[in-house]
Design a protein around this motif. Sequence first.
Motif, short mmCIF file in Angstrom:
data_model
loop_
_atom_site.label_atom_id
_atom_site.label_comp_id
_atom_site.label_asym_id
_atom_site.label_seq_id
_atom_site.Cartn_x
_atom_site.Cartn_y
_atom_site.Cartn_z
N SER A 26 2.33 6.66 1.43
CA SER A 26 1.95 8.22 1.14
C SER A 26 2.22 8.85 1.71
N LYS A 48 5.25 9.96 -3.74
CA LYS A 48 4.69 9.25 -4.38
C LYS A 48 4.34 9.90 -5.97
N SER A 61 2.00 11.24 -9.14
CA SER A 61 0.72 12.68 -8.33
C SER A 61 -0.98 12.26 -9.08
N LEU A 62 -1.69 12.22 -8.48
CA LEU A 62 -2.68 11.72 -9.19
C LEU A 62 -2.75 12.60 -9.98
N THR A 76 -4.81 6.46 -15.23
CA THR A 76 -4.09 6.55 -14.79
C THR A 76 -2.19 5.66 -14.99
N ARG A 118 -1.04 2.26 -7.01
CA ARG A 118 -1.17 3.52 -7.42
C ARG A 118 -2.03 3.69 -6.50
N TRP A 146 -0.96 7.38 -3.76
CA TRP A 146 -1.94 8.57 -3.17
C TRP A 146 -2.51 8.05 -2.59
#
Length: 257
Positions: free
Chosen positions: A164, A190, A192-193, A239, A250, A254
Amino acid sequence: MNAEKHALNVVWDDYKREMGPALKEVNKVPYERIIADLLSVGEFYYYTLNIGDSSINNFHENILRLHRIKNYPRHLSEIISLIHPDDIPFVIEAERLAINKLREIGWQHKMNLKSSYCFRMRTDDGTYQLFHHQALTIKEDESGKMVEAINIHTNIQHITAINSYTVLISGISPRTDFYQIGLKPELLLKPSLPQSLTKRELEILKLIAQGHSSNEIADLLFLSSLTVRTHRKNILRKTEAKNGSDLVKRCIEWGLI
C-alpha cells in the motif's frame, strides 16, 4: 545500493540526534504486552534495536528460518541487506515520515505509539516476499530519551503481495492516535477504501484485522456483542469482503494495519 543503505542509516541517525546519549534506563515495556497488541497474521519474528549503536538483540528464532541465515544478525545493516533494493527508497522515506510524525505528536508519548509499513524481504527460497514491519519504543532512560525499540516483521505474502506504500502511526492503549501517510501515489495499486464506512465501523474494522473476536471488541469499545456483530455484517457488506480473512487482506492493501 550502498548509497541508499547509507541514506537509510542517515535517517536512523536522526533518531539518535533527537534522543541524545542515553542516561540511566528507567522505563521498559514488557514484550508480552507488545506482542499482544501487534499484528501477527502470519509467521513473524522480532528483535530489539539499540538506538545508540544500531546493534540488535533478543531475537525470535524464526528470523533464521524465514530468511535462511545461519547466524543471528548483530547490526541493523544486516537487516537492511535483506530488504529488496527497489524498496529501500520507500523505507528511507517511511522512516523519515515516522520520525517527523512522532516529533509532531510529542516524543513523550513514544512508548504508546507504533509505526508500521510494508516492504519486500529476501526469504528462505531466495525470492522476495512482502513483510509487514512494526516498530515500538520499549525502553527509555531517566530523562525520557529513547534507548531501545522492538521491531516485528510478519510475512504477509500469503495474504497479499500488494504494498500500500502507506506509513501508519497508531496509538497503543491508552492512546488512540491513527495517522495514515501515503507515499508514491503512482504505485498505489490498492482498492479505494469505501467512503460509506462510519467512524465506528472503521474502529471495529481495525480491531477485527488485529484478530479480536466480537466479544473482545465489545469489551474494548463498551458495546454489546449484538451491536458489534451487526457492525461486522455491515462492514463485510460495504467492503464486499467474502469473510474475515478477505477483510484482513483488504485492510492491509488499504494501509489500515
